[in-house]
Design an enzyme around this catalytic site. Structure first.
Site, PDB file in Angstrom:
ATOM      1  N   TYR A   1     -43.098 -10.836 -44.056  1.00 36.78           N
ATOM      2  CA  TYR A   1     -43.080  -9.525 -43.081  1.00 36.78           C
ATOM      3  C   TYR A   1     -42.639  -8.280 -42.786  1.00 36.78           C
ATOM      4  CZ  TYR A   1     -46.029 -13.912 -43.038  1.00 36.78           C
ATOM      5  OH  TYR A   1     -45.952 -15.391 -43.094  1.00 36.78           O
TER       6      TYR A   1
ATOM      7  N   PRO B   1     -53.173 -21.171 -37.085  1.00 30.69           N
ATOM      8  CA  PRO B   1     -54.193 -22.321 -36.575  1.00 30.69           C
ATOM      9  C   PRO B   1     -54.737 -21.863 -35.594  1.00 30.69           C
ATOM     10  CG  PRO B   1     -52.167 -22.192 -35.355  1.00 30.69           C
ATOM     11  CD  PRO B   1     -51.706 -21.492 -36.909  1.00 30.69           C
TER      12      PRO B   1
ATOM     13  N   GLY C   1     -56.059 -15.497 -33.696  1.00 32.05           N
ATOM     14  CA  GLY C   1     -56.328 -14.986 -32.596  1.00 32.05           C
ATOM     15  C   GLY C   1     -58.275 -15.637 -31.781  1.00 32.05           C
TER      16      GLY C   1
ATOM     17  N   LEU D   1     -60.139 -17.880 -32.231  1.00 32.01           N
ATOM     18  CA  LEU D   1     -60.736 -19.293 -31.494  1.00 32.01           C
ATOM     19  C   LEU D   1     -60.275 -19.250 -30.235  1.00 32.01           C
ATOM     20  CD1 LEU D   1     -60.068 -21.737 -35.015  1.00 32.01           C
ATOM     21  CD2 LEU D   1     -62.055 -20.607 -34.131  1.00 32.01           C
TER      22      LEU D   1
ATOM     23  N   GLY E   1     -59.897  -6.653 -38.670  1.00 30.81           N
ATOM     24  CA  GLY E   1     -61.114  -5.841 -38.351  1.00 30.81           C
ATOM     25  C   GLY E   1     -61.919  -5.801 -39.987  1.00 30.81           C
TER      26      GLY E   1
HETATM   27  N1  LIG Z   1     -48.039 -18.768 -45.943  1.00 33.87           N
HETATM   28  C1  LIG Z   1     -49.173 -17.545 -45.740  1.00 33.87           C
HETATM   29  O1  LIG Z   1     -49.623 -16.924 -46.090  1.00 33.87           O
HETATM   30  C2  LIG Z   1     -49.497 -17.664 -43.588  1.00 33.87           C
HETATM   31  C3  LIG Z   1     -50.498 -15.970 -43.833  1.00 33.87           C
HETATM   32  C4  LIG Z   1     -50.782 -16.375 -42.100  1.00 33.87           C
HETATM   33  C5  LIG Z   1     -49.834 -16.295 -41.148  1.00 33.87           C
HETATM   34  N2  LIG Z   1     -48.648 -16.752 -42.012  1.00 33.87           N
HETATM   35  C6  LIG Z   1     -47.584 -17.265 -40.357  1.00 33.87           C
HETATM   36  O2  LIG Z   1     -48.246 -17.959 -39.559  1.00 33.87           O
HETATM   37  C7  LIG Z   1     -48.078 -17.827 -37.837  1.00 33.87           C
HETATM   38  C8  LIG Z   1     -49.846 -17.807 -37.631  1.00 33.87           C
HETATM   39  O3  LIG Z   1     -50.201 -16.995 -37.660  1.00 33.87           O
HETATM   40  P1  LIG Z   1     -51.379 -15.799 -37.409  1.00 33.87           P
HETATM   41  O4  LIG Z   1     -50.530 -15.238 -36.275  1.00 33.87           O
HETATM   42  O5  LIG Z   1     -51.716 -15.328 -38.605  1.00 33.87           O
HETATM   43  O6  LIG Z   1     -52.461 -16.402 -36.339  1.00 33.87           O
HETATM   44  P2  LIG Z   1     -52.686 -17.774 -35.262  1.00 33.87           P
HETATM   45  O7  LIG Z   1     -50.957 -18.276 -34.847  1.00 33.87           O
HETATM   46  O8  LIG Z   1     -53.617 -18.394 -35.683  1.00 33.87           O
HETATM   47  O9  LIG Z   1     -52.944 -16.385 -34.212  1.00 33.87           O
HETATM   48  C9  LIG Z   1     -52.060 -15.563 -33.959  1.00 33.87           C
HETATM   49  C10 LIG Z   1     -53.300 -14.406 -33.000  1.00 33.87           C
HETATM   50  O10 LIG Z   1     -53.211 -15.609 -31.433  1.00 33.87           O
HETATM   51  C11 LIG Z   1     -52.871 -14.488 -30.279  1.00 33.87           C
HETATM   52  N3  LIG Z   1     -52.362 -16.266 -29.590  1.00 33.87           N
HETATM   53  C12 LIG Z   1     -51.439 -16.619 -29.693  1.00 33.87           C
HETATM   54  N4  LIG Z   1     -51.171 -17.713 -28.815  1.00 33.87           N
HETATM   55  C13 LIG Z   1     -52.397 -17.098 -28.143  1.00 33.87           C
HETATM   56  C14 LIG Z   1     -52.740 -17.843 -26.654  1.00 33.87           C
HETATM   57  N5  LIG Z   1     -52.694 -18.584 -25.995  1.00 33.87           N
HETATM   58  N6  LIG Z   1     -53.841 -17.002 -25.904  1.00 33.87           N
HETATM   59  C15 LIG Z   1     -54.725 -15.681 -26.544  1.00 33.87           C
HETATM   60  N7  LIG Z   1     -53.885 -15.272 -27.806  1.00 33.87           N
HETATM   61  C16 LIG Z   1     -53.189 -16.075 -28.045  1.00 33.87           C
HETATM   62  C17 LIG Z   1     -51.857 -13.662 -30.934  1.00 33.87           C
HETATM   63  O11 LIG Z   1     -51.872 -12.719 -29.886  1.00 33.87           O
HETATM   64  P3  LIG Z   1     -50.835 -12.100 -29.150  1.00 33.87           P
HETATM   65  O12 LIG Z   1     -49.497 -11.340 -29.562  1.00 33.87           O
HETATM   66  O13 LIG Z   1     -51.140 -10.895 -28.409  1.00 33.87           O
HETATM   67  O14 LIG Z   1     -50.433 -12.791 -27.756  1.00 33.87           O
HETATM   68  C18 LIG Z   1     -52.364 -13.424 -31.838  1.00 33.87           C
HETATM   69  O15 LIG Z   1     -52.830 -12.576 -32.403  1.00 33.87           O
HETATM   70  C19 LIG Z   1     -47.967 -16.467 -38.768  1.00 33.87           C
HETATM   71  O16 LIG Z   1     -47.077 -15.422 -37.950  1.00 33.87           O
HETATM   72  C20 LIG Z   1     -46.925 -16.804 -39.931  1.00 33.87           C
HETATM   73  O17 LIG Z   1     -45.629 -16.990 -39.616  1.00 33.87           O
HETATM   74  C21 LIG Z   1     -48.393 -17.188 -42.792  1.00 33.87           C
END
Ligand SMILES: NC(=O)c1ccc[n+]([C@@H]2O[C@H](COP(=O)([O-])OP(=O)(O)OC[C@H]3O[C@@H](n4cnc5c(N)ncnc54)[C@H](OP(=O)(O)O)[C@@H]3O)[C@@H](O)[C@H]2O)c1
Length: 342
Positions: A55, A216, A220, A222, A237
């Site tokens: 990352y 989860p 973003g 959802l 995008g």
């Molecule tokens: N193992 C793997 O292959 C893998 C793959 C992907 C991700 N991950 C891990 O999983 C974590 C989470 O996944 P992700 O970051 O892909 O997606 P996510 O947690 O589903 O979504 C993150 C996005 O949601 C927004 N967000 C968060 N809380 C919010 C809220 N309460 N209201 C509105 N928007 C909100 C954030 O924007 P803002 O920053 O603008 O708030 C960000 O753009 C990552 O940080 C990483 O550590 C692991």
């Protein structure tokens, strides 16, 4: 915040923090803001912090995984090591959406690489022992027994406390568990990404392995707060789900918004609460790791651990995945995610 017992005796906060959000991926932020969010997470009781060697942005002239996200988490740990359960990952060798060569080898899991990766993560995090260390992606050219065997050596050497696996199939999990106990599987699981429920989730429940759902909040989408302008500037995008099918997936989003409105909660809270409900239904401990760059959204997400969904809400939310269009895989190779190898 209460705690959850994953597998192999690993106890974490009931909600974790997705650290990927605080370096360049969906917009990024500066180091000071990133550290404020990490500290606020720990202040809010979200002490299970997720990072990975890959990352962040590569340092100029650096060879190997970017490491900048781990270095930031290391700055948090320098002050608050005792309060944090830190999880990191190794194994992805070509960054998604950045490395343009489609033929580049995307993952490594040979024993020599595993040993080097552990020492490199410890150095960047500035710690003596990693609490939870995941294989980020399976190396298709190396038996998983070799990779997990080398990971187990790191446990024996006192460099790692618990082992985890990301995007493994049930068969791969079973093979790994025969070498060393696995504390958690981290794979994508959310309202619109439910393929893991077919085999991986039941296998975790059967083997006593915890589940850490990544993305989860559907990266973003959802939450209903993303704009088209926002996603045009980052990797989202270019995804099928969020880019190509933005319009088609508004009907899935409307279901989440409808439930949230009726319960007086936010979409994000409902999406997280559904994962806890899904974990109870499947009989395994679930600790989602939403990422955000915003302190206020952290508190909003933390409140989800106390939101209990009624049957009507769960039934409505269960329809979301069937409405969603486009694969969850952000890489052209179907075997990049577990369902592509099942
Ligand atoms: N193992 C793997 O292959 C893998 C793959 C992907 C991700 N991950 C891990 O999983 C974590 C989470 O996944 P992700 O970051 O892909 O997606 P996510 O947690 O589903 O979504 C993150 C996005 O949601 C927004 N967000 C968060 N809380 C919010 C809220 N309460 N209201 C509105 N928007 C909100 C954030 O924007 P803002 O920053 O603008 O708030 C960000 O753009 C990552 O940080 C990483 O550590 C692991």
């Amino acid at each position: 915040m209460h705690t959850t017992l994953l597998g192999d005796g690993l106890q974490t906060s009931a909600l974790g923090f997705g650290g990927m959000a605080v370096t360049h991926v969906y917009g990024g932020t500066d180091d000071a803001a990133a550290l404020s969010v990490l500290n606020a997470a720990v202040d809010a009781g979200i002490t299970f912090i997720d990072t990975a060697d890959v990352y962040g942005e590569p340092l100029p002239g650096a060879d190997g995984p970017a490491g900048t996200n781990e270095r930031l988490v290391g700055r948090l740990l320098a002050d608050r090591r005792d309060e944090v359960t830190v999880a990191t990952k190794f194994g992805i060798t070509a960054r998604i959406g950045v490395d343009v060569d489609p033929t580049a080898k995307r993952s490594r899991g040979d024993a020599e690489y595993v040993r080097q990766a552990c020492d490199a993560s410890l150095e960047r995090l500035g710690i003596d022992v990693i609490d939870l260390w995941y294989m980020h992606r399976r190396d298709p050219d190396v038996p998983i027994e070799e990779t997990v065997g080398a990971m187990a050596e790191m446990v024996a050497a006192g460099k790692v406390r618990h082992l985890g696996l990301s995007e493994v199939t049930a068969a791969e999990l079973i093979a790994a568990q025969s070498i060393h106990p696995i504390a958690a599987v981290q794979s994508e699981w959310s309202l619109w990404s439910r393929d893991v429920e077919a085999q991986v989730v039941p296998a975790c429940a059967e083997l006593g392995v915890g589940f850490v759902p990544y993305s989860p909040l559907g990266r973003g989408f959802l939450t209903g707060t993303l704009t088209r302008e926002q996603i045009a500037g980052d990797i989202r995008g270019a995804t099928e789900r969020i880019g190509d099918n933005w319009d088609a997936n508004q009907s899935a989003l409307a279901v989440v918004a409808g439930v949230a409105q009726r319960l007086g909660a936010t979409n994000a809270q409902v999406a997280l609460a559904w994962l806890y409900a899904a974990g109870r239904r499947a009989g395994l401990p679930v600790v989602p790791i939403p990422g955000t760059r915003s302190v206020s959204r952290l508190s909003e997400n933390a409140a989800a651990v106390d939101l209990l969904l009624d049957d009507e809400a769960v039934a409505a939310l269960d329809t979301v995945a069937d409405l969603a269009r486009g694969t969850r895989n952000i890489v052209g190779d179907p075997t990049w995610i577990s369902s592509g190898r099942e």
